[in-house]
Design a protein around this motif. Sequence first.
Motif, PDB file in Angstrom:
ATOM      1  N   LEU A  28      31.387  26.650  -0.161  1.00  0.00           N
ATOM      2  CA  LEU A  28      31.286  25.486   0.733  1.00  0.00           C
ATOM      3  C   LEU A  28      30.210  24.553   0.181  1.00  0.00           C
ATOM      4  CD1 LEU A  28      32.487  24.246   3.299  1.00  0.00           C
ATOM      5  CD2 LEU A  28      30.597  25.294   4.575  1.00  0.00           C
ATOM      6  N   PHE A  29      30.596  23.725  -0.787  1.00  0.00           N
ATOM      7  CA  PHE A  29      29.632  22.862  -1.473  1.00  0.00           C
ATOM      8  C   PHE A  29      29.410  21.552  -0.727  1.00  0.00           C
ATOM      9  CE2 PHE A  29      30.288  24.637  -6.084  1.00  0.00           C
ATOM     10  CZ  PHE A  29      29.882  25.877  -5.633  1.00  0.00           C
ATOM     11  N   HIS A  30      30.319  21.185   0.159  1.00  0.00           N
ATOM     12  CA  HIS A  30      30.225  19.899   0.880  1.00  0.00           C
ATOM     13  C   HIS A  30      31.192  19.987   2.034  1.00  0.00           C
ATOM     14  CE1 HIS A  30      30.257  15.382   1.237  1.00  0.00           C
ATOM     15  NE2 HIS A  30      29.014  15.551   0.823  1.00  0.00           N
ATOM     16  N   ILE A  31      31.073  19.079   3.011  1.00  0.00           N
ATOM     17  CA  ILE A  31      32.035  19.097   4.119  1.00  0.00           C
ATOM     18  C   ILE A  31      32.261  17.677   4.627  1.00  0.00           C
ATOM     19  CG2 ILE A  31      30.303  19.514   5.957  1.00  0.00           C
ATOM     20  CD1 ILE A  31      32.435  21.510   7.162  1.00  0.00           C
ATOM     21  N   ASP A  32      33.515  17.360   4.942  1.00  0.00           N
ATOM     22  CA  ASP A  32      33.859  16.037   5.486  1.00  0.00           C
ATOM     23  C   ASP A  32      34.196  16.194   6.964  1.00  0.00           C
ATOM     24  OD1 ASP A  32      33.438  14.709   3.148  1.00  0.00           O
ATOM     25  OD2 ASP A  32      35.528  14.160   2.781  1.00  0.00           O
ATOM     26  N   LEU A  33      33.303  15.682   7.798  1.00  0.00           N
ATOM     27  CA  LEU A  33      33.459  15.789   9.250  1.00  0.00           C
ATOM     28  C   LEU A  33      34.103  14.525   9.800  1.00  0.00           C
ATOM     29  CD1 LEU A  33      29.909  17.260   9.988  1.00  0.00           C
ATOM     30  CD2 LEU A  33      32.058  18.517   9.788  1.00  0.00           C
ATOM     31  N   ASN A  34      35.098  14.722  10.637  1.00  0.00           N
ATOM     32  CA  ASN A  34      35.735  13.602  11.350  1.00  0.00           C
ATOM     33  C   ASN A  34      36.594  14.246  12.422  1.00  0.00           C
ATOM     34  OD1 ASN A  34      37.919  14.587   9.878  1.00  0.00           O
ATOM     35  ND2 ASN A  34      38.083  12.825   8.537  1.00  0.00           N
ATOM     36  N   ASP A  35      37.607  13.566  12.917  1.00  0.00           N
ATOM     37  CA  ASP A  35      38.510  14.249  13.837  1.00  0.00           C
ATOM     38  C   ASP A  35      39.920  13.706  13.717  1.00  0.00           C
ATOM     39  OD1 ASP A  35      39.091  16.346  15.468  1.00  0.00           O
ATOM     40  OD2 ASP A  35      37.768  15.741  17.101  1.00  0.00           O
ATOM     41  N   GLN A  36      40.863  14.443  14.272  1.00  0.00           N
ATOM     42  CA  GLN A  36      42.272  14.215  13.981  1.00  0.00           C
ATOM     43  C   GLN A  36      43.118  14.947  14.996  1.00  0.00           C
ATOM     44  OE1 GLN A  36      43.794  12.697  11.175  1.00  0.00           O
ATOM     45  NE2 GLN A  36      45.816  13.283  11.914  1.00  0.00           N
ATOM     46  N   LEU A  37      44.171  14.300  15.483  1.00  0.00           N
ATOM     47  CA  LEU A  37      45.174  15.010  16.279  1.00  0.00           C
ATOM     48  C   LEU A  37      46.268  15.491  15.333  1.00  0.00           C
ATOM     49  CD1 LEU A  37      45.287  12.546  19.273  1.00  0.00           C
ATOM     50  CD2 LEU A  37      44.527  14.930  19.370  1.00  0.00           C
ATOM     51  N   PRO A  38      46.778  16.712  15.537  1.00  0.00           N
ATOM     52  CA  PRO A  38      47.818  17.217  14.639  1.00  0.00           C
ATOM     53  C   PRO A  38      49.085  16.356  14.731  1.00  0.00           C
ATOM     54  CG  PRO A  38      46.987  18.966  16.080  1.00  0.00           C
ATOM     55  CD  PRO A  38      46.433  17.677  16.587  1.00  0.00           C
ATOM     56  N   GLY A  39      49.823  16.333  13.649  1.00  0.00           N
ATOM     57  CA  GLY A  39      51.125  15.673  13.664  1.00  0.00           C
ATOM     58  C   GLY A  39      51.071  14.160  13.626  1.00  0.00           C
ATOM     59  N   ARG A  40      49.938  13.594  13.292  1.00  0.00           N
ATOM     60  CA  ARG A  40      49.814  12.133  13.228  1.00  0.00           C
ATOM     61  C   ARG A  40      49.434  11.708  11.805  1.00  0.00           C
ATOM     62  NH1 ARG A  40      48.391  10.601  18.908  1.00  0.00           N
ATOM     63  NH2 ARG A  40      49.462  12.261  20.039  1.00  0.00           N
ATOM     64  N   TYR A  41      49.346  10.391  11.634  1.00  0.00           N
ATOM     65  CA  TYR A  41      48.815   9.843  10.379  1.00  0.00           C
ATOM     66  C   TYR A  41      47.344  10.263  10.240  1.00  0.00           C
ATOM     67  CZ  TYR A  41      46.469   6.533  13.416  1.00  0.00           C
ATOM     68  OH  TYR A  41      45.664   6.009  14.389  1.00  0.00           O
ATOM     69  N   ASP A  42      46.759  10.031   9.087  1.00  0.00           N
ATOM     70  CA  ASP A  42      45.364  10.407   8.809  1.00  0.00           C
ATOM     71  C   ASP A  42      44.439   9.516   9.636  1.00  0.00           C
ATOM     72  OD1 ASP A  42      43.038  11.305   7.668  1.00  0.00           O
ATOM     73  OD2 ASP A  42      43.317  10.230   5.783  1.00  0.00           O
ATOM     74  N   GLN A  43      43.906  10.061  10.723  1.00  0.00           N
ATOM     75  CA  GLN A  43      43.199   9.210  11.686  1.00  0.00           C
ATOM     76  C   GLN A  43      41.717   8.985  11.380  1.00  0.00           C
ATOM     77  OE1 GLN A  43      44.661  11.659  15.004  1.00  0.00           O
ATOM     78  NE2 GLN A  43      45.756   9.868  15.757  1.00  0.00           N
ATOM     79  N   ASP A  44      41.061   9.970  10.762  1.00  0.00           N
ATOM     80  CA  ASP A  44      39.633   9.820  10.417  1.00  0.00           C
ATOM     81  C   ASP A  44      38.791   9.352  11.604  1.00  0.00           C
ATOM     82  OD1 ASP A  44      40.009  10.642   7.782  1.00  0.00           O
ATOM     83  OD2 ASP A  44      40.274   8.615   7.021  1.00  0.00           O
ATOM     84  N   PHE A  45      39.021   9.967  12.757  1.00  0.00           N
ATOM     85  CA  PHE A  45      38.284   9.576  13.966  1.00  0.00           C
ATOM     86  C   PHE A  45      36.826  10.028  13.939  1.00  0.00           C
ATOM     87  CE2 PHE A  45      42.343   9.676  16.772  1.00  0.00           C
ATOM     88  CZ  PHE A  45      42.502   8.307  16.651  1.00  0.00           C
TER      89      PHE A  45
END
Length: 386
Positions: A243-260
Amino acid sequence: MTDKYTPRPEHRFSFGLWTVGNRGRDPFGAEVRPTLSPVEIVRLLAEVGAWGVNFHDNDLVPIDATPQERDRIVREFRQACEDHGIVVPMATVNLFFDPVFRDGAFTSNDARVRAYALQKTMRAMDLGAELGAKIFVLWGGREGTETDGCRRPDEAIKRLRDAVNFLCEYSLDQGYDYKFALEAKPNEPRADIYFPTTGAYLAFIETLDHPEMVGVNPEVAHETMAGLNFMHAVAQAWEAGKLFHIDLNDQLPGRYDQDFRFGSANPKAAFWLVKFLEDVGYAGPRHFDAHAYRTEDYEGVKDFARGCMRTYLILKEKAERWNADPEIQALLAEIKETDGEAFGKFSKETASALLARQFDRAALASKGLKYERLDQLTMEILLGVR
Ligand code: GLT
Ligand code: MN
Ligand code: MN
């Protein structure tokens, strides 16, 4: 307002230039916010209390910049970082925007495109190293297909391996001391992207010449798009020392890439994730690879960035509360009671002892495990009544 959810440098919260600098363009509409220069973005990040800034080569230096322009931009950016106490923990390379990468970069069928992608990445590594980055992320957004008639996928895997091996040697040769973090995504912008999940990259890394230099950069949205449990992917990476880095955001499954904004779509999943990272003592950057809604101006972008960090810190506090909760602890102690050694290490004796052992299946299956109570207590902590 300063309170216990105010970000501090030791929280290691970082944002990409492309995240708070996102102008709200989408496939159906033009940008809604004006361009901010990298220096203005550094100022904004300092204002909201971030610790670090990350960039793709071309977020900072336009692809057609002259060497003089490059040097001026780097000088001004470095000065802005110094003035505002912002560090550069990670750098990456844009191998997806320019039309030359329309059919992939490292996996393209055209050897000239593959060579250009490698050259561009080496230059991006130079740029990152110049500004102090120690982590180099590789996200192969265009490494994929719409039709699998174009190449055999195992050929693409070999090409990516050759590229990563070359880049590791370059880092060693230059004394850059980079750790590479490979970022998976199942689709978008390609119909299918090779290495769709973090697990796929974890397997690939072991086939490299320098596996110790390469880990992963899992992203909440990407694993969620694939319908997977993100925290489980993170845990596998962590357990493998990758685990060298992590990208935190949020997303509902089954949708376009939301990057919330982090935690905004599935706060419970975000809670388990934060709890995991804090429980195991993950010490790397907490990078928010997300962007503000298209409805926002730059004040709204600041609300977005502050919200990512604040939610993380609130969930961190909730995790501490969970760990200290006497009823939860009592339930965990009960669970642990039956969690003793199952079979030990293999030997002829342990194997024959195990083969001879009698099990009362009905008895084993009869006791309620109280996970309903455990989960409800978790919900009550999350909902603020406990
Ligand atoms: C792009 C992508 C992200 C990657 C970035 C790094 S660029 O925004 O959607 O998930 O992390 O290349
Ligand atoms: Mn990402
Ligand atoms: Mn994303």
